[in-house]
Write a protein that holds these residues in place. Structure first.
Motif, PDB file in Angstrom:
ATOM      1  N   GLY A 110     -45.357  18.567  12.930  1.00 15.45           N
ATOM      2  CA  GLY A 110     -44.227  19.317  12.390  1.00 15.45           C
ATOM      3  C   GLY A 110     -44.160  20.725  12.944  1.00 15.45           C
ATOM      4  N   THR A 111     -45.323  21.354  13.134  1.00 13.07           N
ATOM      5  CA  THR A 111     -45.378  22.714  13.671  1.00 13.07           C
ATOM      6  C   THR A 111     -44.938  22.765  15.128  1.00 13.07           C
ATOM      7  OG1 THR A 111     -47.175  23.247  12.148  1.00 13.07           O
ATOM      8  CG2 THR A 111     -46.889  24.705  14.022  1.00 13.07           C
ATOM      9  N   VAL A 112     -45.339  21.783  15.916  1.00 16.30           N
ATOM     10  CA  VAL A 112     -44.885  21.714  17.308  1.00 16.30           C
ATOM     11  C   VAL A 112     -43.364  21.623  17.370  1.00 16.30           C
ATOM     12  CG1 VAL A 112     -44.885  20.299  19.403  1.00 16.30           C
ATOM     13  CG2 VAL A 112     -47.028  20.697  18.175  1.00 16.30           C
ATOM     14  N   LEU A 113     -42.792  20.827  16.480  1.00 19.29           N
ATOM     15  CA  LEU A 113     -41.346  20.612  16.491  1.00 19.29           C
ATOM     16  C   LEU A 113     -40.560  21.829  16.002  1.00 19.29           C
ATOM     17  CD1 LEU A 113     -41.212  16.980  15.022  1.00 19.29           C
ATOM     18  CD2 LEU A 113     -40.890  17.646  17.411  1.00 19.29           C
TER      19      LEU A 113
ATOM     20  N   ALA B 122     -39.314  16.246   8.741  1.00 21.12           N
ATOM     21  CA  ALA B 122     -39.131  14.965   9.432  1.00 21.12           C
ATOM     22  C   ALA B 122     -40.400  14.593  10.194  1.00 21.12           C
ATOM     23  CB  ALA B 122     -37.934  15.048  10.383  1.00 21.12           C
ATOM     24  N   GLY B 123     -40.970  15.560  10.908  1.00 19.96           N
ATOM     25  CA  GLY B 123     -42.207  15.307  11.637  1.00 19.96           C
ATOM     26  C   GLY B 123     -43.363  15.032  10.700  1.00 19.96           C
TER      27      GLY B 123
ATOM     28  N   ARG C  19     -35.385  24.755  10.694  1.00 18.06           N
ATOM     29  CA  ARG C  19     -36.850  24.775  10.703  1.00 18.06           C
ATOM     30  C   ARG C  19     -37.426  23.731   9.757  1.00 18.06           C
ATOM     31  NH1 ARG C  19     -40.521  29.156   7.614  1.00 18.06           N
ATOM     32  NH2 ARG C  19     -39.496  27.992   5.949  1.00 18.06           N
ATOM     33  N   ASN C  20     -36.892  23.676   8.533  1.00 19.49           N
ATOM     34  CA  ASN C  20     -37.454  22.788   7.531  1.00 19.49           C
ATOM     35  C   ASN C  20     -37.124  21.324   7.776  1.00 19.49           C
ATOM     36  OD1 ASN C  20     -38.161  25.256   6.435  1.00 19.49           O
ATOM     37  ND2 ASN C  20     -37.737  24.630   4.347  1.00 19.49           N
TER      38      ASN C  20
ATOM     39  N   ASP D  48     -38.652  28.564  13.775  1.00 21.25           N
ATOM     40  CA  ASP D  48     -39.337  29.521  12.916  1.00 21.25           C
ATOM     41  C   ASP D  48     -39.329  30.915  13.541  1.00 21.25           C
ATOM     42  OD1 ASP D  48     -40.700  30.118  10.534  1.00 21.25           O
ATOM     43  OD2 ASP D  48     -42.634  30.044  11.561  1.00 21.25           O
ATOM     44  N   VAL D  49     -39.481  30.979  14.864  1.00 23.20           N
ATOM     45  CA  VAL D  49     -39.445  32.269  15.571  1.00 23.20           C
ATOM     46  C   VAL D  49     -38.094  32.948  15.374  1.00 23.20           C
ATOM     47  CG1 VAL D  49     -39.455  33.375  17.847  1.00 23.20           C
ATOM     48  CG2 VAL D  49     -41.192  31.666  17.293  1.00 23.20           C
ATOM     49  N   VAL D  50     -37.013  32.219  15.623  1.00 26.12           N
ATOM     50  CA  VAL D  50     -35.692  32.844  15.504  1.00 26.12           C
ATOM     51  C   VAL D  50     -35.332  33.094  14.040  1.00 26.12           C
ATOM     52  CG1 VAL D  50     -34.878  31.912  17.701  1.00 26.12           C
ATOM     53  CG2 VAL D  50     -34.461  30.609  15.610  1.00 26.12           C
ATOM     54  N   LYS D  51     -35.834  32.260  13.139  1.00 24.88           N
ATOM     55  CA  LYS D  51     -35.606  32.513  11.706  1.00 24.88           C
ATOM     56  C   LYS D  51     -36.228  33.844  11.292  1.00 24.88           C
ATOM     57  CE  LYS D  51     -38.306  31.400   8.511  1.00 24.88           C
ATOM     58  NZ  LYS D  51     -38.368  32.631   7.664  1.00 24.88           N
TER      59      LYS D  51
END
Length: 276
Positions: free
Chosen positions: A199-202, A166-167, A160-161, A207-210
């Motif tokens: 970054g959020t789109v990517l 990166a984005g 996620r991070n 984040d959901v699975v985390k």
């Protein structure tokens, strides 16, 4: 040291401003059914659980944000210097900004995982009655699941991070290159907000699975459905449809879009202050 302090203050400023959206985002990600909209979720929490529930679990993020954002910006500066020397490049370019952001994201993950896990457990409506507060949550996790359970979801957090950083830093570099030098504060907000959105789109699927991995109890008598990020992505997509990987996207982007702008503005203002 200046970048560390500036990043810490910028992070705490962002979380205090945007935290209720993070609660709504997490609730949405943990739900396997149809989600309510942001306004409906907000009203539902306030009416049935009280206004205070919008800030439940805020202690771990506040404790986390200082080292998290400090690590993000300090590591980004450090990796930038390292890669420029490694590749014998005088100035950072687009490729290096993405690479340094990804490296900073990986380093940042080791700092934040325990805080993220406790935050997720406190935010979940189903488990809210199990914990009296932050320290009670930590004690019960360690007692029932072991100390290493605090690092559940490390791999998913890194994924996620890495994608978000990166984005974020890659887009900031590109957007700033197309903006005039003045007004600097507005330009930083625009670049940071656009970087936060990209970054959020990517990173939203990770984040959901985390969130689901970290919300799964690891007692010896139970087996978890979600363990690693890539298999979990396929489980969610297969059982709930592809767009379930973007649950919580709207409150997340509403937080991290403007939040990304706030981060960059506060960070750069403080860095200028420290230089003077």
């Amino acid at each position: 040291m200046d970048s560390f302090a500036a990043g810490a203050i910028a992070g705490v400023t962002e979380v205090l401003t945007m935290y209720p959206l993070d609660v709504i985002k997490t609730r949405s990600q943990l739900s396997t059914g149809k989600n309510m909209g942001i306004i409906a979720s907000f009203n539902n929490i306030v009416q049935h659980e009280g206004v205070g529930r919008l800030y439940r679990g805020i202690i771990p993020p506040i404790l986390m944000e200082a080292p998290k954002r400090a690590t993000k910006f300090a590591a980004n500066d450090m990796w930038g210097q390292f890669y420029r020397k490694l590749f014998d490049v005088e100035k950072t370019n687009q490729s290096l900004s993405i690479l340094t952001g990804a490296s900073a994201g990986a380093m940042e993950s080791f700092v934040i995982v325990p805080f993220e896990l406790v935050k997720i457990r406190l935010q979940d409506k189903k488990s809210a009655h199990l914990y009296l507060g932050t320290m009670d949550c930590v004690k019960k996790i360690v007692k029932q699941e072991g100390a290493l359970a605090l690092y559940n979801g490390l791999e998913a957090t890194m994924m996620r991070n890495i994608t978000w950083n990166a984005g974020y830093f890659g887009v900031i570099f590109r957007v700033k290159a197309h903006l005039p030098e003045k007004p600097e504060i507005l330009n930083n907000f625009i670049a940071g907000a656009i970087g936060g959105c990209v970054g959020t789109v990517l990173n939203t699927p990770f984040d959901v699975v985390k969130s689901r991995i970290q919300n799964s109890s690891r007692t010896s008598s139970s087996s978890s459905k979600y363990n690693w990020s890539i298999p979990s992505l396929f489980i969610v997509a297969r059982e709930e449809g592809f767009w379930a990987l973007y649950k919580g996207f709207v409150p997340k982007v509403l937080r991290l879009g403007p939040g990304g702008g706030i981060l960059l503005v506060v960070y750069n203002v403080l860095m200028e202050f420290f230089r003077k």
